[in-house]
Design a protein around this motif. Structure first.
Motif, PDB file in Angstrom:
ATOM      1  N   VAL A   1       2.495   5.840  -5.761  1.00  0.00           N
ATOM      2  CA  VAL A   1       3.169   6.574  -6.826  1.00  0.00           C
ATOM      3  C   VAL A   1       4.507   6.106  -7.236  1.00  0.00           C
ATOM      4  N   VAL A   2       5.409   6.061  -6.020  1.00  0.00           N
ATOM      5  CA  VAL A   2       6.829   5.511  -6.415  1.00  0.00           C
ATOM      6  C   VAL A   2       7.162   4.612  -5.090  1.00  0.00           C
ATOM      7  N   PHE A   3       8.054   3.543  -5.250  1.00  0.00           N
ATOM      8  CA  PHE A   3       8.587   2.726  -4.005  1.00  0.00           C
ATOM      9  C   PHE A   3       9.955   2.796  -4.062  1.00  0.00           C
ATOM     10  N   ARG A   4      10.415   2.341  -2.890  1.00  0.00           N
ATOM     11  CA  ARG A   4      11.828   1.992  -2.342  1.00  0.00           C
ATOM     12  C   ARG A   4      12.171   0.798  -3.259  1.00  0.00           C
ATOM     13  N   GLU A   5      13.478   0.507  -3.782  1.00  0.00           N
ATOM     14  CA  GLU A   5      13.528  -0.861  -4.500  1.00  0.00           C
ATOM     15  C   GLU A   5      13.703  -1.915  -3.357  1.00  0.00           C
ATOM     16  N   ASP A   6      13.827  -1.293  -1.953  1.00  0.00           N
ATOM     17  CA  ASP A   6      13.971  -2.526  -1.093  1.00  0.00           C
ATOM     18  C   ASP A   6      12.298  -2.752  -0.761  1.00  0.00           C
ATOM     19  N   ASP A   7      11.330  -2.088  -1.063  1.00  0.00           N
ATOM     20  CA  ASP A   7      10.162  -2.213  -0.523  1.00  0.00           C
ATOM     21  C   ASP A   7       9.088  -2.181  -1.703  1.00  0.00           C
ATOM     22  N   PRO A   8       9.167  -2.987  -2.351  1.00  0.00           N
ATOM     23  CA  PRO A   8       8.342  -2.888  -3.832  1.00  0.00           C
ATOM     24  C   PRO A   8       6.740  -2.812  -3.569  1.00  0.00           C
ATOM     25  N   THR A   9       5.987  -2.262  -4.188  1.00  0.00           N
ATOM     26  CA  THR A   9       4.520  -2.401  -4.003  1.00  0.00           C
ATOM     27  C   THR A   9       4.221  -3.355  -5.338  1.00  0.00           C
ATOM     28  N   ASP A  10       3.300  -4.324  -4.656  1.00  0.00           N
ATOM     29  CA  ASP A  10       2.841  -5.274  -5.805  1.00  0.00           C
ATOM     30  C   ASP A  10       1.317  -5.291  -5.833  1.00  0.00           C
ATOM     31  N   LEU A  11       0.509  -5.240  -6.694  1.00  0.00           N
ATOM     32  CA  LEU A  11      -0.812  -5.258  -6.985  1.00  0.00           C
ATOM     33  C   LEU A  11      -1.421  -6.268  -6.303  1.00  0.00           C
ATOM     34  N   ARG A  12      -0.893  -7.495  -6.088  1.00  0.00           N
ATOM     35  CA  ARG A  12      -1.385  -8.479  -5.456  1.00  0.00           C
ATOM     36  C   ARG A  12      -1.420  -8.915  -4.072  1.00  0.00           C
ATOM     37  N   GLU A  13      -0.819  -7.573  -3.259  1.00  0.00           N
ATOM     38  CA  GLU A  13      -0.712  -7.885  -1.932  1.00  0.00           C
ATOM     39  C   GLU A  13      -1.802  -6.702  -1.264  1.00  0.00           C
ATOM     40  N   HIS A  14      -1.966  -7.343   0.013  1.00  0.00           N
ATOM     41  CA  HIS A  14      -2.806  -6.562   0.723  1.00  0.00           C
ATOM     42  C   HIS A  14      -4.514  -6.461   0.039  1.00  0.00           C
ATOM     43  N   LEU A  15      -4.596  -7.542  -0.450  1.00  0.00           N
ATOM     44  CA  LEU A  15      -6.105  -7.489  -1.182  1.00  0.00           C
ATOM     45  C   LEU A  15      -7.106  -7.923   0.093  1.00  0.00           C
ATOM     46  N   ARG A  16      -8.247  -7.365  -0.269  1.00  0.00           N
ATOM     47  CA  ARG A  16      -9.407  -7.609   0.804  1.00  0.00           C
ATOM     48  C   ARG A  16      -9.751  -8.907   0.602  1.00  0.00           C
ATOM     49  N   PHE A  17      -9.781  -9.465  -0.513  1.00  0.00           N
ATOM     50  CA  PHE A  17     -10.172 -11.037  -0.321  1.00  0.00           C
ATOM     51  C   PHE A  17      -9.136 -11.553  -1.470  1.00  0.00           C
ATOM     52  N   ASP A  18      -8.176 -12.348  -0.607  1.00  0.00           N
ATOM     53  CA  ASP A  18      -7.098 -13.219  -1.199  1.00  0.00           C
ATOM     54  C   ASP A  18      -7.289 -14.691  -0.960  1.00  0.00           C
ATOM     55  N   PRO A  19      -6.342 -15.448  -1.403  1.00  0.00           N
ATOM     56  CA  PRO A  19      -6.749 -16.849  -1.186  1.00  0.00           C
ATOM     57  C   PRO A  19      -6.593 -17.428   0.418  1.00  0.00           C
ATOM     58  N   ASP A  20      -5.943 -16.594   1.103  1.00  0.00           N
ATOM     59  CA  ASP A  20      -5.897 -16.831   2.583  1.00  0.00           C
ATOM     60  C   ASP A  20      -7.163 -16.274   3.286  1.00  0.00           C
ATOM     61  N   TYR A  21      -8.175 -15.838   2.586  1.00  0.00           N
ATOM     62  CA  TYR A  21      -9.075 -15.192   3.221  1.00  0.00           C
ATOM     63  C   TYR A  21     -10.184 -16.338   3.582  1.00  0.00           C
ATOM     64  N   GLU A  22     -10.617 -16.177   4.831  1.00  0.00           N
ATOM     65  CA  GLU A  22     -11.654 -17.342   5.478  1.00  0.00           C
ATOM     66  C   GLU A  22     -12.963 -16.582   6.019  1.00  0.00           C
ATOM     67  N   PHE A  23     -14.183 -17.130   5.746  1.00  0.00           N
ATOM     68  CA  PHE A  23     -15.131 -16.463   6.216  1.00  0.00           C
ATOM     69  C   PHE A  23     -15.874 -17.515   7.076  1.00  0.00           C
ATOM     70  N   ASP A  24     -16.198 -17.039   8.266  1.00  0.00           N
ATOM     71  CA  ASP A  24     -16.924 -17.821   9.391  1.00  0.00           C
ATOM     72  C   ASP A  24     -17.921 -17.057  10.123  1.00  0.00           C
ATOM     73  N   SER A  25     -19.417 -17.061   9.661  1.00  0.00           N
ATOM     74  CA  SER A  25     -20.116 -15.989  10.540  1.00  0.00           C
ATOM     75  C   SER A  25     -20.222 -16.600  11.996  1.00  0.00           C
ATOM     76  N   GLY A  26     -20.116 -17.918  12.235  1.00  0.00           N
ATOM     77  CA  GLY A  26     -19.978 -18.221  13.548  1.00  0.00           C
ATOM     78  C   GLY A  26     -21.413 -18.599  14.071  1.00  0.00           C
ATOM     79  N   PHE A  27     -22.386 -18.580  12.975  1.00  0.00           N
ATOM     80  CA  PHE A  27     -23.835 -18.990  13.427  1.00  0.00           C
ATOM     81  C   PHE A  27     -24.476 -19.288  12.079  1.00  0.00           C
ATOM     82  N   ASP A  28     -25.523 -20.071  12.324  1.00  0.00           N
ATOM     83  CA  ASP A  28     -26.411 -20.190  10.913  1.00  0.00           C
ATOM     84  C   ASP A  28     -27.499 -19.277  10.949  1.00  0.00           C
ATOM     85  N   PRO A  29     -27.627 -18.584   9.567  1.00  0.00           N
ATOM     86  CA  PRO A  29     -28.613 -17.453   9.565  1.00  0.00           C
ATOM     87  C   PRO A  29     -29.932 -18.026   9.748  1.00  0.00           C
ATOM     88  N   GLU A  30     -30.687 -17.284  10.081  1.00  0.00           N
ATOM     89  CA  GLU A  30     -32.175 -17.361  10.269  1.00  0.00           C
ATOM     90  C   GLU A  30     -32.988 -17.112   9.025  1.00  0.00           C
TER      91      GLU A  30
END
Ligand SMILES: Cc1cc2nc3c(=O)[nH]c(=O)nc-3n(C[C@H](O)[C@H](O)[C@H](O)COP(=O)(O)OP(=O)(O)OC[C@H]3O[C@@H](n4cnc5c(N)ncnc54)[C@H](O)[C@@H]3O)c2cc1C
Ligand code: SF4
Ligand code: SF4
Length: 1024
Positions: free
Chosen positions: A569-598
């Motif tokens: 709703v509102v943030f402190r000036e020293d701790d702003p909210t940015d809609l690009r932060e804390h996304l479930r999928f972001d450029p750092d996201y890496e997927f590795d199932s650890g096995f080959d699916p059957e």
């Protein structure tokens, strides 16, 4: 009335799971809190990860999760956290779309225990409830009084009153009812320092009496309210958009309107001036001001009846231009559906026929609903609308003499009408039909909710849509437009891949441009879903610097250290909210199932596509009584997030994307706590809007687990049940007697882990196949037959229940079908598949396909009696084998009643109505429900002369071998108890069920007098 699970399945001494992982982050915090409060606190990895997401695009691991049982628990936690400045986040169903239930905080889940309806006062038309009460459950309880909690968010059967207050929720009928704030009479709330207080209607004098800028927290809150009323009222009045629906920022426009005694934008009168209801200030505050622990809400009457018209347009722009004139007719709802969604609906089996009724050239529709006193009134209102907006349509009724006449231009091509409940429901389902398909994208590009909730003055909708489309084009993407056109709230979800930097730029660029447009047109950034992580940053643009500061001051007054859901709703000036932060999928996201699916995952963009598919809506947390369907029985039994499809999907994705240790997905603990309790009912594969197929994912994980760790003796026994059954039959009756030997069952439980409380299947000495051979084959000659069918001797029918096979043969022959029963085959591979022995299942599948394909090529149909075996051929083989012959077998396979119904074969049969005098309660098999095939038996039984009450039931809880496994016995029983209640509430005199497991489970219910027959046996009993 409360929503406690009937029993705690994990409390069984044999249950080895406890819904948690063994590692605990911040054990000192847990210990401290456990000393202070009586409720459960969890800080293990699984619990924290489960609460890291909601229905939004965001993900942030919380500090811990608490399940408060009382106001004292909430106060204790807050007092502790306030002293240490630890953030706290209240949560209902976690169905928020903007990320407001995602934070690094101690999460308070109110839905587990604080979900009681404390009082219903039908005369005063109020209800007092705890914050975790699900709206659908409240409305169920209110129905006998013809009352309801009026705001109707679409997910009301999965979301709670605390969440509705937090988001100031509303739904399709906001034109009539407004938002949640209009219905809050008073609340008990816990303040940021742990103080328990009440908020409700107060006069200015009372505010002044309590206000003290230097006093305790409560006094400072009253002082700030007084200051806003004195200093900021004018600014609020000038700046807040003049909209029926605006939930951006704090609810100051209502505060000021109430204080001045002015009418609200939606037309709601506010009563005497100088009185404000402070409980309503919490509406839309997203858990940032105080935590509601009890609420008294006012109620509305359920309308007598409704009438719906579907107005058809050549394009969305034409439809948008019509919204304003349509509103003159005082409808309860005006909903829009654009061309993309209509095209998606056209492709579905369910809505293809409805869309065919739309005139050619229809590329957008407006669904207009009226509440009516009676049927004639409904027809009159629709006629009035059509006479004005679509005069070429021949309305069923006559318009009232004083029906409004608006502008002369008529844009609708034609209109359909619906008055009966079934027809109205079909139109509403059409309106909602496309969204699940949109949300089923398994690609990296998803339809993201971040700017999906703007509210625009209806007169500006045509301009808004045109310019929004330009913005999307400029950002090289597209979106659909749907939802609440009446109040100007369009849901628009652009297609974006947030795993790329380009995607993040699109996210920000589109949001920035659209919010500029919103402000220019006098709209609001959020008309329904709230600010959260996605929209908080635009509140300053919307309201300006001065009101932004007022928001900060109000927040500080309520929450001096900003510990309540900070950043929303509102943030402190020293701790702003940015809609690009804390996304479930972001450029750092890496997927590795650890096995080959059957299994085959080509249709899902690989297994990864399926693992990432769940969008968190919480649809799998609906109750049987309100949501119905199958998904998700384990959640319904335990009310633990980890046992909902969402919990499993989140945990699996996190385990495969580095949020947990690599390899976690196939660890002992993960398999036991997360995957093992999925009973593989496939409910999610059909009931989930995204069609998350957890049973298939479980098969993959279990298979990989076997590869690494070997399989237990019990799993191997269950996977080989066909061989065991063959020997059981050969050795019968000795084999049947063996389990009755005193102590035998206890021994089986101690050695193999098979529940000693369960009776094991018995075996018949003469198998179904032998019976068929002994009788000399089919009594209908092939050349005289209408059709020819292979009746597949599935393991259970062949060895344990030949009676169902015999009945099938008799009925099919009575219908003129030439039948055969193949030698040798007796196993579809279902048990091996369910237990994760995928190679074995594949070998069996190949054998069946090889044996049956020539017959299929020769024009034979394949008929299977046991539902899960039929579905194995129809569906699961396509996951095991990618071959044309497997597809042809799938296409030629039918469950036995499906076969009779699909070709109306039973219509050739003469039935004897003397045998059908007892009415039936029908419980379908969950695998048939998952493939939308369970209705066939009901049709056939009815045509045979029976009165049938088909239950909207879930899984029986037996789920193949699950219910036989000692550690799962209590979970199985808890699931079954939901079904037992439904059976008890049904009028049927006998229960009928096609599945072997379901029949075993139903035989165990306390009031059972027999093992329920299969539908085909009852059809056979009615043969004359
Ligand atoms: C498919 C889908 C359709 C939807 N349709 C609609 C719709 O038609 N209309 C609509 O308005 N919304 C809709 N939503 C959004 C959401 O479902 C609603 O806003 C809902 O009312 C949220 O309830 P919840 O119990 O899930 O709350 P949560 O998401 O758990 O919480 C919502 C907010 O309320 C706060 N909160 C929760 N409990 C308390 C408490 N005890 N005290 C103080 N604050 C609290 C939380 O901190 C959070 O900020 C939809 C969501 C989905 C997934
Ligand atoms: S599994 Fe399906 S219903 Fe459940 S939260 Fe995920 S998308 Fe929604
Ligand atoms: S398969 Fe059944 S038990 Fe498993 S997650 Fe899906 S609905 Fe729940």
């Amino acid at each position: 009335m409360s929503l406690e699970p009937s029993a705690d399945p994990a409390a069984d001494r044999r249950a080895t799971y406890d819904y948690r992982s063994s590692d605990v982050d911040r054990p000192a915090l847990v210990d401290d809190l456990m000393r202070l409060v009586t409720c459960e606190i969890r800080a293990d990895t699984y619990s924290r990860q489960l609460y890291a997401t909601d229905a939004s695009a965001y993900e942030l691991t919380p500090i811990a999760v608490a399940f408060p049982e009382s106001t004292a628990d909430v106060a204790g936690i807050l007092e502790y956290c306030a002293e240490r400045e630890i953030p706290v986040l209240p949560r209902g169903g976690g169905t928020s779309l903007a990320g407001q239930t995602v934070n690094r905080a101690v999460v308070l889940d109110f839905t587990r225990h604080m979900n009681e309806i404390l009082e219903i006062d039908p005369t005063g038309r109020t209800a007092t409830v705890q914050p975790g009460t699900i709206l659908g459950t409240l409305n169920e309880a209110l129905a006998p009084h013809d009352l309801k909690f009026a705001p109707d968010p679409a997910w009301g059967d999965k979301s709670a009153i605390g969440g509705a207050i937090g988001n100031n929720s509303t739904g399709a009928h906001s034109l009539t009812y407004g938002k949640t704030d209009a219905y809050i009479e008073s609340v008990e709330a816990v303040l940021a320092d742990g103080t328990v207080t009440e908020f409700g209607a107060v006069t200015r004098d009372e505010i002044d009496d309590r206000a003290d800028p230097d006093g305790d927290l409560e006094a400072r809150i009253y002082a700030e309210v007084a200051r806003i009323l004195d200093e900021d009222a004018e600014l609020v009045d000038e700046t807040y958009p003049d909209l029926k629906r605006n939930v951006s920022g704090y609810n100051l426009d209502r505060l000021v309107a109430e204080y001045r005694g002015e009418t609200l934008p939606g037309g709601e009168e506010t009563g005497e001036p100088k009185t404000v209801n402070l409980a309503r200030l919490l509406a839309g505050s997203e858990g940032t001001l105080a935590i509601v622990t009890e609420a008294t809400v006012s109620l509305e009457s359920v309308p007598e009846t409704k009438a719906v018209s579907l107005l058809c347009y050549a394009d969305l722009h034409q439809a948008m231009a019509e919204v304003e004139p349509i509103l003159e007719h005082d409808p309860a709802a005006v909903e829009v559906l654009d061309d993309v969604l209509l095209d998606l609906a056209r492709e579905t089996a369910e809505f293809g026929p409805v869309t065919e009724m739309l005139p050619e050239g229809t590329n957008a529709v407006l669904l207009v609903e009226f509440y009516a006193d009676d049927a004639a009134h409904g027809r009159e209102q629709v006629a009035g609308l059509l006479a004005d907006r679509c005069p070429d349509a021949a309305a069923e009724g006559e318009p009232a003499a004083d029906a409004p006449r608006t502008d002369d231009e008529h844009r609708a091509i034609d209109a359909l009408e619906a008055y009966e409940k079934e027809a109205r429901t079909t139109f509403w389902k059409l309106r909602k039909s496309g969204l699940p398909i949109l949300l089923s994208r398994t690609t990296d590009e998803k339809h993201i909710s971040f700017i999906e909730d703007t509210a625009i003055p209806p007169a500006q909708l045509p301009t808004f849509v045109e310019r929004f489309e330009e913005i999307l084009e400029n950002h090289d993407t597209y979106a659909t437009f749907y939802a609440h056109a009446g109040p100007g709230v369009l849901h628009v979800r652009p297609l974006i891949n947030t795993k790329t930097e380009v995607g993040l730029d699109q996210l920000h660029g589109i949001a920035d441009a659209v919010t500029d447009l919103v402000v220019e047109l006098g709209g609001s950034v959020s008309g329904e879903h709230g600010d959260g992580r996605a929209r908080t940053q635009w509140n300053r643009k919307l309201y300006g610097d001065e009101l932004w500061e007022t928001f900060q001051e109000l927040k500080t007054a309520f929450d001096p250290d900003w510990i309540l859901n900070p950043g929303q709703v509102v943030f402190r000036e020293d701790d702003p909210t940015d809609l690009r932060e804390h996304l479930r999928f972001d450029p750092d996201y890496e997927f590795d199932s650890g096995f080959d699916p059957e299994l085959e995952w080509d249709n899902d963009n690989g297994m990864q596509g399926m693992v990432e598919l769940c969008h968190g809506c919480g649809g799998c947390r609906g109750e049987q009584e309100t949501t119905g369907g199958v998904m998700c029985p384990t959640y319904r039994a335990s009310r633990e997030e980890i046992t909902a499809t969402r919990g499993r999907a989140n945990a699996l994705r996190q385990a495969m994307s580095g949020e947990m240790d690599r390899g976690e997905a196939v660890s002992d603990e993960f398999v036991e706590e997360v995957m093992d309790l999925c009973i593989g009912c496939k409910g999610c594969a059909v009931d989930c809007p995204s069609e998350v197929d957890m049973a298939k994912l479980k098969a993959e994980v279990t298979h990989e687990y076997h590869q690494r760790n070997g399989a237990s003796l019990r799993d191997r026994l269950f996977a080989n049940v066909a061989t065991l059954s063959k020997w059981g039959s050969r050795l019968a009756p000795l084999s049947n007697a063996a389990t009755s030997v005193p102590g035998a069952r206890k021994l089986l439980e101690a050695t193999v882990g098979i529940d000693s409380n369960r009776s094991l299947p018995t075996f018949e000495p003469v198998t179904f196949r032998e019976w068929f051979a002994n009788r000399g084959g089919s009594r209908i000659a092939e050349r005289e037959a209408k059709r020819k069918a292979v009746v597949y001797p599935d393991t259970y029918t062949n060895y344990s229940n030949p009676a169902a096979g015999k009945a099938a043969v008799r009925v099919l022959e009575a219908a003129g079908v030439h039948v055969t029963v193949p030698g040798e085959l007796d196993d579809t591979g279902r048990p091996a598949f369910s237990k994760g022995f995928l190679e074995k299942a594949r070998t069996t599948a190949r054998e069946n396909v090889a044996a049956l394909s020539p017959l299929v090529a020769d024009g034979w149909d394949v008929v299977v009696i046991e539902p899960s075996d039929a579905v194995m051929f129809q569906s699961d083989y396509l996951d095991l084998l990618s071959s044309d012959s497997a597809e042809r077998l799938a296409g030629a396979t039918y469950g036995v009643c499906e076969y009779l119904d699909a070709f109306r074969l039973d219509e050739a049969i003469e039935f004897d109505d003397r045998s059908t005098d007892r009415s039936l309660t029908y419980h379908g098999h969950c695998h048939q429900k998952a493939t939308k095939k369970d209705h066939h038996a009901v049709g056939v039984l009815r045509r045979a002369g029976y009165t049938v009450d088909p239950l909207d039931s879930g899984c029986c809880g037996m789920a193949g071998s699950f219910g036989y496994e000692a550690e799962h016995g209590s979970m199985s029983d808890a699931i079954a108890s939901i079904l037992y209640e439904q059976v008890a509430d049904s009028d049927g005199e006998r229960v009928v069920a096609p599945g072997a497991s379901c029949r075993t489970q139903l035989e165990n219910r306390p009031t059972a007098t027999e093992k329920p027959p299969t539908p085909i046996e009852l059809v056979a009993a009615a043969l004359s």
